[in-house]
Write a protein that holds these residues in place. Structure first.
Motif, mmCIF file in Angstrom:
data_model
loop_
_atom_site.group_PDB
_atom_site.id
_atom_site.type_symbol
_atom_site.label_atom_id
_atom_site.label_comp_id
_atom_site.label_asym_id
_atom_site.label_seq_id
_atom_site.Cartn_x
_atom_site.Cartn_y
_atom_site.Cartn_z
ATOM 1 N N GLU A 62 -5.984 -7.700 18.114
ATOM 2 C CA GLU A 62 -6.056 -8.825 18.934
ATOM 3 C C GLU A 62 -5.249 -8.607 20.397
ATOM 4 O O GLU A 62 -5.648 -8.656 21.331
ATOM 5 C CB GLU A 62 -5.742 -10.198 18.429
ATOM 6 N N VAL A 63 -3.883 -8.197 19.908
ATOM 7 C CA VAL A 63 -3.057 -8.057 20.950
ATOM 8 C C VAL A 63 -3.316 -6.924 21.779
ATOM 9 O O VAL A 63 -3.436 -6.767 23.064
ATOM 10 C CB VAL A 63 -1.633 -7.810 20.434
ATOM 11 N N ILE A 64 -3.864 -5.758 21.045
ATOM 12 C CA ILE A 64 -4.230 -4.455 21.919
ATOM 13 C C ILE A 64 -5.302 -5.005 23.017
ATOM 14 O O ILE A 64 -5.274 -4.383 23.840
ATOM 15 C CB ILE A 64 -4.893 -3.391 20.587
ATOM 16 N N GLN A 65 -6.412 -5.472 22.393
ATOM 17 C CA GLN A 65 -7.593 -5.911 23.369
ATOM 18 C C GLN A 65 -6.936 -6.831 24.314
ATOM 19 O O GLN A 65 -7.424 -6.611 25.597
ATOM 20 C CB GLN A 65 -8.597 -6.462 22.396
ATOM 21 N N LYS A 66 -5.929 -7.749 24.100
ATOM 22 C CA LYS A 66 -5.672 -8.826 25.079
ATOM 23 C C LYS A 66 -4.782 -7.791 26.233
ATOM 24 O O LYS A 66 -5.113 -7.869 27.530
ATOM 25 C CB LYS A 66 -4.790 -9.558 24.512
ATOM 26 N N ASN A 67 -4.047 -6.743 25.968
ATOM 27 C CA ASN A 67 -3.470 -5.916 26.783
ATOM 28 C C ASN A 67 -4.303 -5.232 27.607
ATOM 29 O O ASN A 67 -3.935 -5.094 28.681
ATOM 30 C CB ASN A 67 -2.385 -5.092 26.082
ATOM 31 N N PHE A 68 -5.129 -4.453 26.731
ATOM 32 C CA PHE A 68 -6.246 -3.708 27.378
ATOM 33 C C PHE A 68 -7.077 -4.595 28.643
ATOM 34 O O PHE A 68 -7.167 -3.917 29.699
ATOM 35 C CB PHE A 68 -7.442 -3.288 26.179
ATOM 36 N N LYS A 69 -7.590 -5.752 28.385
ATOM 37 C CA LYS A 69 -8.360 -6.283 29.067
ATOM 38 C C LYS A 69 -7.472 -6.663 30.453
ATOM 39 O O LYS A 69 -7.994 -6.698 31.794
ATOM 40 C CB LYS A 69 -8.861 -7.469 28.565
ATOM 41 N N TRP A 70 -6.050 -7.153 30.077
ATOM 42 C CA TRP A 70 -5.416 -7.451 31.312
ATOM 43 C C TRP A 70 -5.111 -6.583 32.200
ATOM 44 O O TRP A 70 -5.206 -6.720 33.453
ATOM 45 C CB TRP A 70 -4.263 -8.126 30.666
ATOM 46 N N ALA A 71 -4.846 -5.192 31.845
ATOM 47 C CA ALA A 71 -4.706 -4.058 32.620
ATOM 48 C C ALA A 71 -5.569 -4.081 33.369
ATOM 49 O O ALA A 71 -5.381 -3.542 34.673
ATOM 50 C CB ALA A 71 -4.164 -2.649 31.603
ATOM 51 N N ILE A 72 -6.968 -3.864 32.848
ATOM 52 C CA ILE A 72 -8.035 -3.551 33.849
ATOM 53 C C ILE A 72 -8.247 -4.680 34.751
ATOM 54 O O ILE A 72 -8.757 -4.228 35.951
ATOM 55 C CB ILE A 72 -9.320 -3.533 32.772
ATOM 56 N N GLU A 73 -8.095 -5.842 34.370
ATOM 57 C CA GLU A 73 -8.155 -7.023 35.457
ATOM 58 C C GLU A 73 -7.330 -6.960 36.499
ATOM 59 O O GLU A 73 -7.525 -7.541 37.620
ATOM 60 C CB GLU A 73 -8.026 -8.346 34.611
ATOM 61 N N GLN A 74 -6.052 -6.104 36.274
ATOM 62 C CA GLN A 74 -5.205 -6.182 37.262
ATOM 63 C C GLN A 74 -5.340 -4.958 38.171
ATOM 64 O O GLN A 74 -4.620 -4.639 39.142
ATOM 65 C CB GLN A 74 -3.682 -6.127 36.553
ATOM 66 N N GLY A 75 -6.385 -4.418 37.772
ATOM 67 C CA GLY A 75 -6.932 -3.068 38.660
ATOM 68 C C GLY A 75 -6.186 -1.972 38.477
ATOM 69 O O GLY A 75 -5.554 -0.863 39.219
ATOM 70 N N LEU A 76 -5.051 -1.742 37.225
ATOM 71 C CA LEU A 76 -4.481 -0.624 36.993
ATOM 72 C C LEU A 76 -5.263 0.378 36.531
ATOM 73 O O LEU A 76 -6.555 0.361 36.152
ATOM 74 C CB LEU A 76 -3.583 -0.884 35.801
ATOM 75 N N ASN A 77 -4.862 1.710 36.676
ATOM 76 C CA ASN A 77 -5.566 2.756 36.321
ATOM 77 C C ASN A 77 -5.604 3.118 34.801
ATOM 78 O O ASN A 77 -4.664 3.563 34.325
ATOM 79 C CB ASN A 77 -4.993 4.044 37.228
ATOM 80 N N VAL A 78 -6.864 2.679 34.280
ATOM 81 C CA VAL A 78 -6.638 2.575 32.744
ATOM 82 C C VAL A 78 -7.888 3.618 32.249
ATOM 83 O O VAL A 78 -8.918 3.519 32.898
ATOM 84 C CB VAL A 78 -7.025 1.361 32.176
ATOM 85 N N LEU A 79 -7.256 4.676 31.307
ATOM 86 C CA LEU A 79 -8.381 5.358 30.657
ATOM 87 C C LEU A 79 -8.543 5.141 29.295
ATOM 88 O O LEU A 79 -7.728 5.361 28.518
ATOM 89 C CB LEU A 79 -8.181 6.966 30.891
#
Length: 297
Positions: A200-217
């Motif tokens: 749950e925490v992993i998915q929350k952080n993952f989605k937040w990072a993408i929503e903020q426009g961070l460079n996530v792979l």
């Protein structure tokens, strides 16, 4: 500010763009059954034992001030709960059968090592990658190191499991130029079965990072018996697509870390499982492509 590092690998080419230095932190909240770096799981330094080099002289048994080492059935047994990491046994071992995994380093020491290859970073558009373990376990040390490297103008990446307090993650994640984000399972219970934690925490952080426009792979370690079915692929593809990512990297299961379990005196549950290769995962890859994702190895 000090932290515990178990390796600093120069000239890395698989941990982000260009030529990089990868700094491996000790400590990880997950206990993945396939972990290629089991020596990274405990935060403290550890003693590794290589029976092939052992002289069976029992010098370590008599040297250990805590009585944490015994000889049983011709093998050295280390009680890691009793061991206080003084490393007197490592210093005394005449056959070099005992080695230290993890050592205390200051921020300045790590920065100095990384800066030795600044010319390579500049020529290849490379930089420094923090890995582990999970670098965010040693949060204060990691943040101090990140700020010190940012002052030098270094491109920074992190290989992260994403399992860290959300507020801490929100402060740390934007400091990185690239987040190599492990996504292991879409189903929380399956995730817990293979890693001993839910997601749950992993998915929350993952989605937040993408929503903020961070460079996530997002990167998926494809593990037999854990997430290698086409149904797993479909669920992971949907999860990643809904989070807003466009790319995904597949990391086929390998056996590179198997011997480390023996050195740590740990059981390795996947020792008879065959490694995977890209050609084994063509149909798996296609599930992500059908979902509109750029999926590569």
């Amino acid at each position: 500010m000090e932290g515990i590092i178990f390796n600093i690998q120069k000239f890395s080419i698989h941990d982000g763009p260009g030529i990089r230095t990868t700094v491996f932190f000790k400590g990880c909240p997950l206990r993945c059954e396939w972990c290629a770096n089991p020596e990274s799981q405990a935060v403290n330094p550890q003693v590794l034992y290589n029976n092939e080099k052992c002289l069976h002289c029992e010098t370590c048994v008599h040297t250990c001030p805590k009585g944490a080492i015994k000889m049983e059935d011709g093998l050295i047994r280390i009680d890691h709960k009793t061991c206080d990491h003084c490393m007197e046994c490592v210093k005394a071992c005449p056959g070099k059968a005992l080695t230290q995994e993890g050592e205390i380093k200051t921020v300045e020491e790590v920065v100095d090592i990384c800066m030795q290859d600044i010319d390579f970073y500049e020529e290849s558009n490379g930089g420094v990658t923090l890995s582990g373990g999970e670098a965010m376990v040693q949060y204060d040390f990691m943040m101090a190191l990140v700020h010190a490297l940012k002052e030098k103008g270094i491109h920074l990446a992190i290989e992260t499991t994403g399992i860290v307090d959300h507020e801490k993650f929100k402060k740390a994640a934007p400091l990185f130029d690239l987040l190599l984000f492990d996504v292991k399972q879409a189903d929380p219970m399956k995730h817990k079965k293979g890693t001993h934690v839910t997601n749950e925490v992993i998915q929350k952080n993952f989605k937040w990072a993408i929503e903020q426009g961070l460079n996530v792979l997002p990167r998926i370690p494809v593990i037999p018996g854990f997430n290698e079915t086409l149904e797993d692929a479909k669920e992971l593809a949907t999860c990643i697509k809904e989070a807003g990512a466009k790319d995904v990297q597949l990391l086929p299961f390998h056996q590179f870390g198997e011997n480390k379990y023996k050195l740590l005196g740990k059981d390795y549950k996947l020792h008879e499982v065959e490694a995977l290769h890209p050609e084994d995962l063509v149909d798996y890859q296609n599930e992500f492509i059908k979902c509109g994702l750029n999926c590569f190895f």
